[in-house]
Design an enzyme around this catalytic site. Structure first.
Site, PDB file in Angstrom:
ATOM      1  N   GLU A  12      -9.641  -1.377   6.547  1.00 30.42           N
ATOM      2  CA  GLU A  12      -8.342  -1.496   7.169  1.00 30.42           C
ATOM      3  C   GLU A  12      -8.466  -1.419   8.691  1.00 30.42           C
ATOM      4  O   GLU A  12      -7.807  -2.138   9.415  1.00 30.42           O
ATOM      5  CB  GLU A  12      -7.422  -0.394   6.652  1.00 30.42           C
ATOM      6  CG  GLU A  12      -6.016  -0.519   7.216  1.00 30.42           C
ATOM      7  CD  GLU A  12      -5.030   0.484   6.636  1.00 30.42           C
ATOM      8  OE1 GLU A  12      -5.470   1.499   6.084  1.00 30.42           O
ATOM      9  OE2 GLU A  12      -3.828   0.239   6.764  1.00 30.42           O
ATOM     10  N   ASN A  69      -4.604   6.239  16.424  1.00 28.65           N
ATOM     11  CA  ASN A  69      -5.750   6.177  17.336  1.00 28.65           C
ATOM     12  C   ASN A  69      -6.257   7.570  17.702  1.00 28.65           C
ATOM     13  O   ASN A  69      -7.442   7.737  18.008  1.00 28.65           O
ATOM     14  CB  ASN A  69      -5.382   5.358  18.571  1.00 28.65           C
ATOM     15  CG  ASN A  69      -5.336   3.867  18.250  1.00 28.65           C
ATOM     16  OD1 ASN A  69      -5.416   3.482  17.078  1.00 28.65           O
ATOM     17  ND2 ASN A  69      -5.223   3.035  19.271  1.00 28.65           N
ATOM     18  N   GLU A  70      -5.381   8.558  17.657  1.00 31.00           N
ATOM     19  CA  GLU A  70      -5.851   9.924  17.907  1.00 31.00           C
ATOM     20  C   GLU A  70      -6.860  10.327  16.814  1.00 31.00           C
ATOM     21  O   GLU A  70      -7.909  10.906  17.099  1.00 31.00           O
ATOM     22  CB  GLU A  70      -4.670  10.908  17.921  1.00 31.00           C
ATOM     23  CG  GLU A  70      -3.813  10.856  19.183  1.00 31.00           C
ATOM     24  CD  GLU A  70      -2.881   9.641  19.226  1.00 31.00           C
ATOM     25  OE1 GLU A  70      -2.596   9.047  18.168  1.00 31.00           O
ATOM     26  OE2 GLU A  70      -2.440   9.278  20.334  1.00 31.00           O
ATOM     27  N   SER A 110       0.918   6.659   2.362  1.00 29.31           N
ATOM     28  CA  SER A 110       1.630   7.673   3.142  1.00 29.31           C
ATOM     29  C   SER A 110       2.812   8.259   2.387  1.00 29.31           C
ATOM     30  O   SER A 110       3.387   7.615   1.498  1.00 29.31           O
ATOM     31  CB  SER A 110       2.145   7.051   4.436  1.00 29.31           C
ATOM     32  OG  SER A 110       1.109   6.446   5.144  1.00 29.31           O
ATOM     33  N   SER A 143       4.347  -0.963   3.888  1.00 24.02           N
ATOM     34  CA  SER A 143       4.600  -2.264   4.508  1.00 24.02           C
ATOM     35  C   SER A 143       4.962  -3.319   3.481  1.00 24.02           C
ATOM     36  O   SER A 143       4.260  -3.485   2.486  1.00 24.02           O
ATOM     37  CB  SER A 143       3.363  -2.755   5.260  1.00 24.02           C
ATOM     38  OG  SER A 143       3.213  -2.041   6.451  1.00 24.02           O
ATOM     39  N   GLN A 197       0.847  -1.189   0.000  1.00 24.61           N
ATOM     40  CA  GLN A 197       0.000   0.000   0.000  1.00 24.61           C
ATOM     41  C   GLN A 197       0.883   1.239   0.000  1.00 24.61           C
ATOM     42  O   GLN A 197       1.709   1.414   0.897  1.00 24.61           O
ATOM     43  CB  GLN A 197      -0.880  -0.006   1.261  1.00 24.61           C
ATOM     44  CG  GLN A 197      -1.773   1.208   1.398  1.00 24.61           C
ATOM     45  CD  GLN A 197      -2.245   1.404   2.840  1.00 24.61           C
ATOM     46  OE1 GLN A 197      -1.623   0.908   3.767  1.00 24.61           O
ATOM     47  NE2 GLN A 197      -3.352   2.096   3.016  1.00 24.61           N
TER      48      GLN A 197
HETATM   49  C1  LIG Z   1       4.106  -0.677  11.005  1.00 25.01           C
HETATM   50  C2  LIG Z   1       3.571   0.365  10.090  1.00 25.01           C
HETATM   51  C3  LIG Z   1       3.140   0.000   8.857  1.00 25.01           C
HETATM   52  C4  LIG Z   1       2.667   0.946   7.971  1.00 25.01           C
HETATM   53  N1  LIG Z   1       2.304   0.525   6.729  1.00 25.01           N
HETATM   54  C5  LIG Z   1       1.918   1.444   5.827  1.00 25.01           C
HETATM   55  C6  LIG Z   1       1.623   1.039   4.499  1.00 25.01           C
HETATM   56  O1  LIG Z   1       1.707  -0.141   4.171  1.00 25.01           O
HETATM   57  N2  LIG Z   1       1.267   1.951   3.603  1.00 25.01           N
HETATM   58  C7  LIG Z   1       1.161   3.270   3.946  1.00 25.01           C
HETATM   59  O2  LIG Z   1       0.804   4.056   3.099  1.00 25.01           O
HETATM   60  N3  LIG Z   1       1.434   3.704   5.198  1.00 25.01           N
HETATM   61  C8  LIG Z   1       1.819   2.815   6.150  1.00 25.01           C
HETATM   62  N4  LIG Z   1       2.130   3.221   7.418  1.00 25.01           N
HETATM   63  C9  LIG Z   1       2.097   4.647   7.733  1.00 25.01           C
HETATM   64  C10 LIG Z   1       0.916   5.052   8.580  1.00 25.01           C
HETATM   65  O3  LIG Z   1      -0.261   5.050   7.836  1.00 25.01           O
HETATM   66  C11 LIG Z   1       1.245   6.434   9.183  1.00 25.01           C
HETATM   67  O4  LIG Z   1       2.303   6.235  10.079  1.00 25.01           O
HETATM   68  C12 LIG Z   1       0.090   7.065   9.894  1.00 25.01           C
HETATM   69  O5  LIG Z   1      -0.886   7.497   8.999  1.00 25.01           O
HETATM   70  C13 LIG Z   1       0.537   8.254  10.754  1.00 25.01           C
HETATM   71  O6  LIG Z   1       1.275   9.161  10.023  1.00 25.01           O
HETATM   72  P1  LIG Z   1       2.701   9.655  10.548  1.00 25.01           P
HETATM   73  O7  LIG Z   1       3.472   8.446  10.910  1.00 25.01           O
HETATM   74  O8  LIG Z   1       3.252  10.560   9.531  1.00 25.01           O
HETATM   75  O9  LIG Z   1       2.423  10.436  11.884  1.00 25.01           O
HETATM   76  P2  LIG Z   1       1.909  11.943  12.022  1.00 25.01           P
HETATM   77  O10 LIG Z   1       0.701  12.145  11.211  1.00 25.01           O
HETATM   78  O11 LIG Z   1       3.039  12.873  11.849  1.00 25.01           O
HETATM   79  O12 LIG Z   1       1.487  11.907  13.550  1.00 25.01           O
HETATM   80  C14 LIG Z   1       2.435  11.892  14.617  1.00 25.01           C
HETATM   81  C15 LIG Z   1       1.641  11.915  15.921  1.00 25.01           C
HETATM   82  O13 LIG Z   1       0.835  13.100  15.945  1.00 25.01           O
HETATM   83  C16 LIG Z   1      -0.505  12.763  16.104  1.00 25.01           C
HETATM   84  N5  LIG Z   1      -1.358  13.635  15.335  1.00 25.01           N
HETATM   85  C17 LIG Z   1      -1.257  14.016  14.042  1.00 25.01           C
HETATM   86  N6  LIG Z   1      -2.290  14.773  13.679  1.00 25.01           N
HETATM   87  C18 LIG Z   1      -3.087  14.859  14.763  1.00 25.01           C
HETATM   88  C19 LIG Z   1      -4.333  15.474  15.035  1.00 25.01           C
HETATM   89  N7  LIG Z   1      -4.996  16.174  14.120  1.00 25.01           N
HETATM   90  N8  LIG Z   1      -4.839  15.338  16.270  1.00 25.01           N
HETATM   91  C20 LIG Z   1      -4.182  14.630  17.216  1.00 25.01           C
HETATM   92  N9  LIG Z   1      -3.034  14.017  17.022  1.00 25.01           N
HETATM   93  C21 LIG Z   1      -2.493  14.138  15.803  1.00 25.01           C
HETATM   94  C22 LIG Z   1      -0.636  11.349  15.582  1.00 25.01           C
HETATM   95  O14 LIG Z   1      -1.784  10.696  16.121  1.00 25.01           O
HETATM   96  C23 LIG Z   1       0.665  10.743  16.027  1.00 25.01           C
HETATM   97  O15 LIG Z   1       0.539  10.325  17.352  1.00 25.01           O
HETATM   98  C24 LIG Z   1       2.598   2.297   8.347  1.00 25.01           C
HETATM   99  C25 LIG Z   1       3.002   2.679   9.623  1.00 25.01           C
HETATM  100  C26 LIG Z   1       3.502   1.719  10.492  1.00 25.01           C
HETATM  101  C27 LIG Z   1       3.936   2.171  11.846  1.00 25.01           C
END
Ligand SMILES: Cc1cc2nc3c(=O)[nH]c(=O)nc-3n(C[C@H](O)[C@H](O)[C@H](O)COP(=O)(O)OP(=O)(O)OC[C@H]3O[C@@H](n4cnc5c(N)ncnc54)[C@H](O)[C@@H]3O)c2cc1C
Lengths: 389, 331
Positions: free
Chosen positions: A244, A370-371, A128, A160, A125
């Site tokens: 998902e 989860n947020e 991101s 992933s 997928q």
């Molecule tokens: C093991 C794993 C597998 C993954 N696999 C895939 C995949 O296959 N394909 C893919 O496309 N993506 C994948 N992801 C990415 C995943 O979808 C993103 O990590 C996720 O959407 C969060 O984005 P970020 O990591 O950029 O965190 P950010 O968006 O930068 O967030 C960082 C922190 O800030 C908090 N935050 C951000 N905005 C807000 C808000 N408005 N209110 C409150 N809190 C907020 C978040 O909850 C988090 O705690 C994977 C991630 C992991 C850890």
């Protein structure tokens, strides 16, 4: 109201159980987040497919059994109770396939689904990006119109299993002039070994290359690999994103089986005077049962013609937090042996607790943090006003 | 498998909800707390007419049951409206008398319990049930002491509770109604019914606390916006809903286990601890998000808040329930 299964469902359960007893590998496969483990798991997908167990709920023409959601839940219960391997094809099966069923053409379904079911083509997928996580609609990777198709550019992240997978699906900005961020996006599929694609594996917390970054430089995608209407990518993606978070990604069988194993571990190892630990084991058992029953209720609603919408956010938070609590409790039961990683000779349970723990830690982050799920629950299920985001 | 309430059960819940909503239930709660049982007894009669107590009584004794699932549905509504009185104890006493195998005792008590004429209380003198609730308001107080069932001579001294509408008492004296292993078995069943009814009551209580709090945070403004738009507020309420939503199926499955005669102690314990904790957490959230207003006893919200902790601990503390979940057969 009842929780009774029909004779046919019991027979289905028995058939699945027998098949699994005869086929589940005696020693666990190596971690699917490694090259060696990925290959072994791909082979396992093939074995499942041969007897039509890889996608039981799909129509028969694509390699499934056309089973009801309830039978699928039964299958999953048996699957995890049998200690069967993790599913390396899950991104495709849980995310791309439902999207194709809903928005794909007949040609796409016929071309893509059977080879997904057999494990011949394993999907990643690509949603991101480094700058677009929770705020996915801000994404920058582009799809530019060209003769007979599109040229992809930009960067994707955290994909992933993309280090070993064959193809990917994702969202791209095809109309930079469209007004709002959610508009002008297109949903496309592309091969990971195409010209212009660079895959850079990223080690996850335990160092295994569980995901990858993708660099895209004028990657050609023919029109036949666009899903839905160009420009409508957001709508296409969101209509299936609930899958998902919801039950298809994490069926209850996984947690009831883990809770059973945890209970056995507790009986084997725990100090009976440690009631604090006992209470946490009980909570894991209760949580797994609650999740199973909640899912049965959801399946009953679906069978009655209902749909699952924002409720999938309840699901997502529940299973991800349950998974961590369950594994943390197991590690506490293991004491100093808990630190032995999978692969260590003395690692308890062939390292399944260690690997499961590492994996569980990501649950509150992926599939929408989860947020973000709590925001969705508050706004869509409780009707609270939208805040600044 | 069809794990959903049917139309009739949902309609029953709606009817009770409507009936309780149109009655001055909070007035009855406050009166009950001050020792005036009049409005509470009048409400009791209405509940009896709606069939609530008959659900615990078999047909041959003028009842409709025993129907544990319908009882769970009813008690969710009783909890939603914070109805006062020994509701749980009355249905548990009915369950006890039904299971005793003593036809005369059953014929004496069950029809009058079903019709609402007799308000009962029950105490098992066990860690889960050390006192009889609202014995001073009850017409009959049953006490199980080991393998002996007594009809208490008097309510005994009433002690104040953290929830003024609950009046725990230690009944004294009385005549022996039955003795032997049947008493022990019937008491175990009654304890399961009590745990189920308490769990359902807690679930309804939690839902009411959540609903009232949502209403409040939508209209209360600070810093120029509704406080319900703040993420810290939203997330706490999302967690409240989450806990209640996952408690409900446990309550329903415990009722099904009781209805089918399957071993039910583990299922009722799981339901009890989960619903009790969810409701208690809901009360903490409700209090916090109402600010100082929530900390007043003038606001009706206090009637719900003060019940949450006692319901969590009555008929099986969380620790006792968790221990029970891990007892016996493998999961
Ligand atoms: C093991 C794993 C597998 C993954 N696999 C895939 C995949 O296959 N394909 C893919 O496309 N993506 C994948 N992801 C990415 C995943 O979808 C993103 O990590 C996720 O959407 C969060 O984005 P970020 O990591 O950029 O965190 P950010 O968006 O930068 O967030 C960082 C922190 O800030 C908090 N935050 C951000 N905005 C807000 C808000 N408005 N209110 C409150 N809190 C907020 C978040 O909850 C988090 O705690 C994977 C991630 C992991 C850890």
């Amino acid at each position: 109201m009842d929780l009774d299964f029909t004779e046919q469902e019991d027979a289905f359960r028995a058939e699945a159980r027998d098949w699994l007893a005869a086929h589940v590998p005696g020693t666990p496969l190596p971690s699917l987040e490694t090259a060696e483990g990925f290959a072994a798991h791909r082979q396992w997908e093939r074995t499942l497919f041969t007897d039509r167990w890889s996608v039981v709920s799909w129509p028969e023409e694509y390699g499934g059994r056309g089973s009801s959601i309830l039978r699928w839940l039964i299958f999953e219960e048996e699957y995890y109770a049998a200690g069967a391997p993790g599913r390396v094809s899950q991104n495709g099966i849980n995310l791309l396939a439902p999207t194709l069923f809903e928005h794909g053409t007949q040609e796409q379904c016929t071309r893509i689904l059977p080879r997904m079911a057999s494990g011949e083509v394993i999907w990643a997928q690509a949603w991101s990006e480094p700058e677009s996580g929770s705020d996915l609609a801000s994404l920058n990777a582009t799809a530019v119109r060209t003769d007979g198709g599109w040229l992809l550019g930009g960067q994707k992240a955290w994909s992933s299993r993309a280090a070993f997978a064959d193809r990917a699906f994702g969202l791209f900005r095809s109309d930079p002039d469209a007004g709002r961020p959610h508009q002008g996006l297109t949903y496309l599929m592309f091969p990971l070994d195409a010209d212009g694609v660079t895959v850079r594996p990223i080690g996850r917390l335990d160092g295994k290359p569980a995901f990858a970054e993708l660099f895209l430089d004028d990657v050609f995608v023919p029109d036949e690999d666009v899903i839905g209407e160009p420009g409508q990518g957001w709508r296409v993606a969101m209509s299936t994103a609930g899958n998902e978070r919801g039950l298809t990604l994490r069926s209850p069988g996984r947690f009831t089986a883990a809770a059973d194993r945890l209970t056995a571990l507790w009986r084997e190892r725990a100090d009976p005077a440690d009631t604090a630990l006992r209470d946490r084991v009980a909570d894991a058992v209760i949580g797994a049962r609650a999740y199973q029953l909640f899912t049965y209720a959801g399946a009953s609603r679906l069978a009655r013609g209902g749909s699952i919408g924002a409720e999938s956010s309840l699901n997502k938070i529940f299973w991800s937090e349950l998974d961590i609590a369950l594994h943390e409790t197991a590690l506490d039961l293991l004491g100093p042996y808990g630190e032995l990683a999978d692969g260590a000779e003395e690692a308890p349970g062939h390292g399944s607790w260690a690997e499961g723990y590492t994996f569980s830690l990501a649950g509150p982050i992926y599939a929408g943090t989860n947020e973000i799920q709590r925001d969705i629950i508050a706004e869509r299920l409780l009707g609270l006003p939208k805040g600044r985001r | 498998m069809r794990f959903l309430l049917d139309d009739e059960q949902r309609e029953f819940a709606r009817t009770l909800d409507g009936m309780l909503g149109s009655y001055d239930t909070t007035g009855a709660v406050r009166a009950w707390a001050s020792g005036d049982h009049g409005p509470g007894r009048a409400l009791w009669d209405r509940l009896a007419q709606a069939g609530v107590f008959a659900l615990a009584v078999p047909e041959q004794h003028d009842g409709l049951g025993p129907l544990p699932l319908e009882l769970a549905v009813a008690f969710t509504e009783l909890g939603r409206h914070a109805v006062p009185g020994p509701l749980v104890e009355t249905v548990a006493a009915a369950a006890l008398l039904d299971r005793l195998g003593d036809e005369a005792a059953a014929a004496d008590w069950l029809p009058v319990i079903a019709s609402g004429k007799t308000v009962a209380s029950l105490c098992l003198l066990s860690p889960d049930s050390p006192y009889a609730l609202d014995a001073d308001a009850a017409d009959a107080v049953f006490v199980v002491d080991g393998d002996t069932l007594r009809l208490a001579a008097s309510a005994g001294p009433v002690q104040p509770s953290a929830d003024p509408a609950r009046r725990p008492a230690r009944p004294v004296g009385g005549t022996v109604l039955a003795r032997g292993p049947e008493v022990v078995a019937a008491a175990a069943y009654a304890a399961d019914i009590a745990a189920l009814a308490t769990a359902a009551q807690a679930l309804g209580l939690g839902r009411a606390l959540l609903a009232r709090t949502i209403e409040y945070v939508r209209q209360r403004t600070q810093f120029g916006v509704a406080i319900g738009s703040f993420q810290a507020v939203k997330h706490r309420l999302a967690d409240t809903l989450l806990a209640l939503e996952f408690a409900q199926p446990l309550v329903h499955s415990a009722a099904l286990a009781l209805a089918s005669g399957r071993a039910s102690a583990r299922e009722t314990a799981a339901a009890k601890v989960t619903a009790g904790e969810a409701a208690y957490a809901a009360s903490r959230t409700a209090l916090q998000l109402h600010g100082a207003l929530g900390y007043t006893d003038e606001l009706d919200l206090s009637l719900w808040i003060r019940k949450a902790r006692p319901l969590r601990d009555a008929w099986g503390t969380p620790a006792a329930c968790r221990a029970r979940v891990l007892q016996g057969a493998d999961v």
